[in-house]
Design a protein around this motif. Structure first.
Motif, PDB file in Angstrom:
ATOM      1  N   ILE A 101      24.154  74.655  86.174  1.00 57.86           N
ATOM      2  CA  ILE A 101      22.951  75.000  86.933  1.00 57.86           C
ATOM      3  C   ILE A 101      21.714  74.829  86.057  1.00 57.86           C
ATOM      4  CG2 ILE A 101      21.749  76.863  88.139  1.00 57.86           C
ATOM      5  CD1 ILE A 101      24.466  78.002  88.894  1.00 57.86           C
ATOM      6  N   ALA A 102      21.835  75.206  84.779  1.00 53.43           N
ATOM      7  CA  ALA A 102      20.706  75.050  83.858  1.00 53.43           C
ATOM      8  C   ALA A 102      20.322  73.582  83.718  1.00 53.43           C
ATOM      9  CB  ALA A 102      21.059  75.639  82.498  1.00 53.43           C
ATOM     10  N   GLU A 103      21.302  72.699  83.642  1.00 56.07           N
ATOM     11  CA  GLU A 103      21.014  71.269  83.548  1.00 56.07           C
ATOM     12  C   GLU A 103      20.281  70.779  84.799  1.00 56.07           C
ATOM     13  OE1 GLU A 103      24.601  69.207  82.802  1.00 56.07           O
ATOM     14  OE2 GLU A 103      24.935  70.089  80.811  1.00 56.07           O
ATOM     15  N   MET A 130      13.648  79.501  83.776  1.00 56.55           N
ATOM     16  CA  MET A 130      13.561  78.173  84.393  1.00 56.55           C
ATOM     17  C   MET A 130      13.038  78.274  85.818  1.00 56.55           C
ATOM     18  SD  MET A 130      17.019  76.330  83.011  1.00 56.55           S
ATOM     19  CE  MET A 130      17.472  76.412  81.272  1.00 56.55           C
ATOM     20  N   TYR A 131      13.536  79.269  86.556  1.00 51.53           N
ATOM     21  CA  TYR A 131      13.021  79.472  87.915  1.00 51.53           C
ATOM     22  C   TYR A 131      11.531  79.794  87.876  1.00 51.53           C
ATOM     23  CZ  TYR A 131      17.775  79.561  89.827  1.00 51.53           C
ATOM     24  OH  TYR A 131      19.040  79.229  90.217  1.00 51.53           O
ATOM     25  N   GLU A 155      15.032  69.323  87.416  1.00 50.38           N
ATOM     26  CA  GLU A 155      13.981  69.598  88.396  1.00 50.38           C
ATOM     27  C   GLU A 155      12.651  69.884  87.716  1.00 50.38           C
ATOM     28  OE1 GLU A 155      15.030  72.568  91.251  1.00 50.38           O
ATOM     29  OE2 GLU A 155      17.055  71.783  91.540  1.00 50.38           O
ATOM     30  N   VAL A 156      12.705  70.596  86.588  1.00 51.63           N
ATOM     31  CA  VAL A 156      11.483  70.866  85.832  1.00 51.63           C
ATOM     32  C   VAL A 156      10.854  69.555  85.372  1.00 51.63           C
ATOM     33  CG1 VAL A 156      10.600  71.800  83.652  1.00 51.63           C
ATOM     34  CG2 VAL A 156      12.099  73.194  85.079  1.00 51.63           C
ATOM     35  N   ALA A 157      11.686  68.644  84.871  1.00 54.00           N
ATOM     36  CA  ALA A 157      11.162  67.348  84.420  1.00 54.00           C
ATOM     37  C   ALA A 157      10.526  66.578  85.569  1.00 54.00           C
ATOM     38  CB  ALA A 157      12.294  66.538  83.788  1.00 54.00           C
ATOM     39  N   GLU A 158      11.160  66.630  86.732  1.00 49.37           N
ATOM     40  CA  GLU A 158      10.598  65.932  87.897  1.00 49.37           C
ATOM     41  C   GLU A 158       9.254  66.534  88.296  1.00 49.37           C
ATOM     42  OE1 GLU A 158      13.482  66.187  90.954  1.00 49.37           O
ATOM     43  OE2 GLU A 158      14.925  64.838  89.967  1.00 49.37           O
ATOM     44  N   ARG A 159       9.163  67.872  88.300  1.00 48.89           N
ATOM     45  CA  ARG A 159       7.913  68.534  88.671  1.00 48.89           C
ATOM     46  C   ARG A 159       6.811  68.194  87.671  1.00 48.89           C
ATOM     47  NH1 ARG A 159      11.419  70.470  91.863  1.00 48.89           N
ATOM     48  NH2 ARG A 159      11.137  72.395  93.071  1.00 48.89           N
ATOM     49  N   GLU A 160       7.164  68.206  86.383  1.00 45.29           N
ATOM     50  CA  GLU A 160       6.166  67.910  85.363  1.00 45.29           C
ATOM     51  C   GLU A 160       5.645  66.479  85.513  1.00 45.29           C
ATOM     52  OE1 GLU A 160       8.316  68.796  81.823  1.00 45.29           O
ATOM     53  OE2 GLU A 160       7.586  70.884  81.714  1.00 45.29           O
ATOM     54  N   ASP A 219       5.285  74.321  90.731  1.00 44.04           N
ATOM     55  CA  ASP A 219       5.027  74.150  92.169  1.00 44.04           C
ATOM     56  C   ASP A 219       3.606  74.586  92.511  1.00 44.04           C
ATOM     57  OD1 ASP A 219       7.493  73.090  92.736  1.00 44.04           O
ATOM     58  OD2 ASP A 219       8.401  75.021  93.276  1.00 44.04           O
ATOM     59  N   ALA A 220       3.163  75.707  91.905  1.00 37.85           N
ATOM     60  CA  ALA A 220       1.808  76.182  92.179  1.00 37.85           C
ATOM     61  C   ALA A 220       0.774  75.197  91.643  1.00 37.85           C
ATOM     62  CB  ALA A 220       1.606  77.559  91.552  1.00 37.85           C
ATOM     63  N   GLN A 221       0.982  74.673  90.434  1.00 38.58           N
ATOM     64  CA  GLN A 221       0.034  73.717  89.855  1.00 38.58           C
ATOM     65  C   GLN A 221      -0.014  72.424  90.664  1.00 38.58           C
ATOM     66  OE1 GLN A 221       0.619  73.110  85.657  1.00 38.58           O
ATOM     67  NE2 GLN A 221       0.748  75.313  85.216  1.00 38.58           N
ATOM     68  N   ILE A 222       1.149  71.976  91.126  1.00 40.15           N
ATOM     69  CA  ILE A 222       1.185  70.756  91.941  1.00 40.15           C
ATOM     70  C   ILE A 222       0.432  70.968  93.248  1.00 40.15           C
ATOM     71  CG2 ILE A 222       2.726  69.289  93.304  1.00 40.15           C
ATOM     72  CD1 ILE A 222       4.792  69.633  91.036  1.00 40.15           C
ATOM     73  N   ALA A 223       0.683  72.119  93.887  1.00 39.69           N
ATOM     74  CA  ALA A 223      -0.003  72.399  95.152  1.00 39.69           C
ATOM     75  C   ALA A 223      -1.505  72.516  94.937  1.00 39.69           C
ATOM     76  CB  ALA A 223       0.561  73.682  95.764  1.00 39.69           C
TER      77      ALA A 223
END
Length: 291
Positions: A270-272, A79-80, A277-282, A87-91
């Protein structure tokens, strides 16, 4: 984590009627003479027991931290990694839209954090040929010597020093067992130095032997030994306290202390959070790519 402390307990003898004045005085005198050393011995025993319990507690926590760290990496590591990739794709998407040098720099930094591992061919560049790994590479990977160890050829002076020391310090020349042990230990060092052809070390050993044995030190009294034991126990406890503090204040230890009875539940929580956070980034990445 609680730190067990050494406690000294003292049980007073039951009060008895003295048989006579002289006998009572003699008993009090003998009791007073023994009491300081007995109390010191009891303090040492208590401190030893407390240290054992403390060592068990620290080691137990260390194992728990190690196990939790392994589970944390296995369960949350992907997940990390996914978050770093997003983060890299967004940047990169943001930099592509703005063309701003600062955005480009941030995109490069973000991508560097998730740089893929080099291919096997790159890792083993110049290590492989058409038949596979070269012998030198295979030896390095298996912790074996690349070449057979070179034979050491002691110099003439080293041979001379060795023979002289072997004659002078031979254990068979000892008068008692203690002297034999000293000579055995010394000759073992002489043999090791000669095996490596270390002429300088052989000279130092020759000087050491010429200086004679170190005078025997005065043996400490029982009371001095007890105080020295107490001092060592205190120093050992201080060292363990530092280790325990580092474990507790570390990232994994701090997390583990939040749920010491149910660390699996903490990992699930923590996984949840990471999944959210993954969903927000996507979603953010999708907006950038769509715009």
């Amino acid at each position: 984590m609680t730190t067990p402390e050494a406690e000294t307990t003292e049980t007073e003898p039951p009060v008895q009627e003295p048989r006579d004045e002289r006998a009572a005085a003699s008993e009090r005198s003998g009791s007073d003479a023994r009491r300081p050393e007995e109390r010191l011995e009891q303090a040492v025993r208590n401190a030893e027991q407390a240290l054992i319990e403390y060592e068990i507690a620290v080691e137990t926590f260390r194992v728990e931290v190690e196990n939790f760290s392994r589970l944390h990496h296995q369960k949350l590591g992907p997940m990390y990694a996914r978050l770093d990739e997003l983060d890299a794709q967004i940047a990169e998407a943001r930099a592509a839209r703005t063309g701003d040098p600062e955005d480009l720099r941030r995109a490069q930094e973000a991508r560097a954090r998730v740089m893929p591992m080099p291919a096997v061919e790159e890792l083993f560049h110049d290590w492989m040929d058409s038949e596979g790994l070269r012998p030198e590479a295979a030896a390095m990977l298996t912790d074996q010597s690349v070449r057979p160890p070179q034979r050491v050829r002691p110099s003439d002076e080293a041979r001379k020093l060795y023979r002289e020391l072997a004659r002078k310090a031979h254990p068979d020349l000892a008068d008692d067992e203690r002297e034999r042990d000293r000579r055995d230990e010394f000759i073992s060092r002489v043999n090791a130095a000669y095996a490596h052809g270390d002429e300088a070390l052989l000279r130092e050993l020759a000087e050491e032997w010429a200086a004679g044995p170190v005078p025997a030190e005065r043996r400490p009294s029982p009371t001095e030994e007890l105080y020295a034991r107490l001092e060592w126990l205190a120093q050992r406890k201080e060292l363990l306290t530092v280790v325990a503090r580092e474990l507790e204040e570390g990232a994994i230890g701090s997390m583990l202390r939040l749920a010491p009875d149910d660390p699996d539940r903490l990992l699930d929580e923590i996984a949840e959070q990471l999944l959210a956070e993954v969903a927000e980034r996507e979603a953010e990445l999708a907006r950038l790519l769509a715009g």
